[in-house]
Motif scaffolding. Sequence first.
Motif, PDB file in Angstrom:
ATOM      1  N   SER A  38      24.305  29.737  43.967  1.00  0.00           N
ATOM      2  CA  SER A  38      24.922  30.340  42.784  1.00  0.00           C
ATOM      3  C   SER A  38      26.431  30.303  42.930  1.00  0.00           C
ATOM      4  O   SER A  38      26.970  30.561  44.001  1.00  0.00           O
ATOM      5  CB  SER A  38      24.460  31.787  42.602  1.00  0.00           C
ATOM      6  OG  SER A  38      24.921  32.589  43.673  1.00  0.00           O
ATOM      7  N   LEU A  40      29.539  31.626  40.423  1.00  0.00           N
ATOM      8  CA  LEU A  40      29.865  32.279  39.147  1.00  0.00           C
ATOM      9  C   LEU A  40      28.586  32.363  38.319  1.00  0.00           C
ATOM     10  O   LEU A  40      27.615  32.953  38.754  1.00  0.00           O
ATOM     11  CB  LEU A  40      30.970  31.511  38.430  1.00  0.00           C
ATOM     12  CG  LEU A  40      32.313  31.440  39.194  1.00  0.00           C
ATOM     13  CD1 LEU A  40      33.322  30.610  38.430  1.00  0.00           C
ATOM     14  CD2 LEU A  40      32.858  32.830  39.463  1.00  0.00           C
ATOM     15  N   ASP A  41      28.554  31.755  37.137  1.00  0.00           N
ATOM     16  CA  ASP A  41      27.348  31.801  36.306  1.00  0.00           C
ATOM     17  C   ASP A  41      26.581  30.483  36.346  1.00  0.00           C
ATOM     18  O   ASP A  41      25.744  30.207  35.477  1.00  0.00           O
ATOM     19  CB  ASP A  41      27.720  32.126  34.850  1.00  0.00           C
ATOM     20  CG  ASP A  41      28.212  33.561  34.711  1.00  0.00           C
ATOM     21  OD1 ASP A  41      27.720  34.422  35.450  1.00  0.00           O
ATOM     22  OD2 ASP A  41      29.100  33.812  33.869  1.00  0.00           O
ATOM     23  N   ASN A  42      26.859  29.683  37.359  1.00  0.00           N
ATOM     24  CA  ASN A  42      26.161  28.408  37.518  1.00  0.00           C
ATOM     25  C   ASN A  42      25.135  28.524  38.641  1.00  0.00           C
ATOM     26  O   ASN A  42      25.449  29.019  39.725  1.00  0.00           O
ATOM     27  CB  ASN A  42      27.160  27.286  37.839  1.00  0.00           C
ATOM     28  CG  ASN A  42      28.157  27.076  36.720  1.00  0.00           C
ATOM     29  OD1 ASN A  42      27.779  27.016  35.554  1.00  0.00           O
ATOM     30  ND2 ASN A  42      29.436  26.970  37.066  1.00  0.00           N
ATOM     31  N   GLN A  71      19.478  37.880  40.327  1.00  0.00           N
ATOM     32  CA  GLN A  71      19.747  38.490  39.019  1.00  0.00           C
ATOM     33  C   GLN A  71      19.699  40.019  39.087  1.00  0.00           C
ATOM     34  O   GLN A  71      20.371  40.701  38.322  1.00  0.00           O
ATOM     35  CB  GLN A  71      18.730  37.998  37.974  1.00  0.00           C
ATOM     36  CG  GLN A  71      18.713  36.500  37.754  1.00  0.00           C
ATOM     37  CD  GLN A  71      20.084  35.937  37.483  1.00  0.00           C
ATOM     38  OE1 GLN A  71      20.783  36.361  36.559  1.00  0.00           O
ATOM     39  NE2 GLN A  71      20.499  34.991  38.311  1.00  0.00           N
ATOM     40  N   LYS A  74      22.794  41.142  43.701  1.00  0.00           N
ATOM     41  CA  LYS A  74      23.663  40.042  44.139  1.00  0.00           C
ATOM     42  C   LYS A  74      23.740  39.946  45.672  1.00  0.00           C
ATOM     43  O   LYS A  74      24.064  38.901  46.217  1.00  0.00           O
ATOM     44  CB  LYS A  74      25.084  40.229  43.574  1.00  0.00           C
ATOM     45  CG  LYS A  74      25.160  40.183  42.048  1.00  0.00           C
ATOM     46  CD  LYS A  74      24.806  38.808  41.520  1.00  0.00           C
ATOM     47  CE  LYS A  74      25.064  38.693  40.025  1.00  0.00           C
ATOM     48  NZ  LYS A  74      24.118  39.465  39.208  1.00  0.00           N
TER      49      LYS A  74
END
Length: 259
Positions: A38, A40-42, A71, A74
């Motif tokens: 993961s 950031l949001d990728n 999700q 973290k």
Amino acid sequence: MACERNRIIELKEYLNSLGIDLNIGKNKARGHKGFFMSKLDNFRIDISKNLDSNDTLSVMLHEFAHFVHFQHDKTLKNLDFVFGELSDEVMEELINITVKYVPKEFAKKLYGLKEELNDDIKSYSKIIKSKYPDFKLSEKCKNIEKNFSNPLKYLLKYDRVKYFNQIYSIDNAQSQFNLSEIEAGYLKLKSKQRCLKRINSRISRLNNYYNNPSELFARFIELYYTDKQTAEKIAPSACNKFRESKIEYFDKLNQICLN
């Protein structure tokens, strides 16, 4: 086989729909069967090209579980989101599932080597104590080491050294330097202690890996969706807690893998 292939296709489509970049058989997954990443949001999941095709679905499920865990947490250290307050009973069940996945021969080999090294260390220690009764494994034997000079001194830290274009080794040290049995035994003891330290480190890393919360969860998901009957048998309480959690990500998996 066709049924599993269809499940792989459906699962791939589902993971892609969640924004996960899925690579199957395109790289070595950093030396693992699979790898979740993961940034950031990728999100990305790699399935190793060295993997047997029969294991693809299991590894996809395993890595997807890491995504779901991420999700909700973290840090990947907390399992409250799925099992509530983690009871000793559920933890034991998760560990029992882990035991199912431990490469038995690999673990057996490691522990067998550790036992063999400990026996060798005891044997060499006994030889040294015949002359130096106060010798301790945790301390240097100054009475022996004071007689060592280069390149012999380097063999206290390394099994094999090159000194002025000449190769010296633990195995040949006794004849190369005309050492006594005690001096040669001391060098071999140091070598065995170094090897034991490496083995203990590998065992520690293995234990840490297999007892990692995210790995416990991922192996549970892997088993639940590939062999639910066995999962229910090994971990009934964990299965009940999992169903009660009603995590939305697994609604689609229920349709893909359990119907």
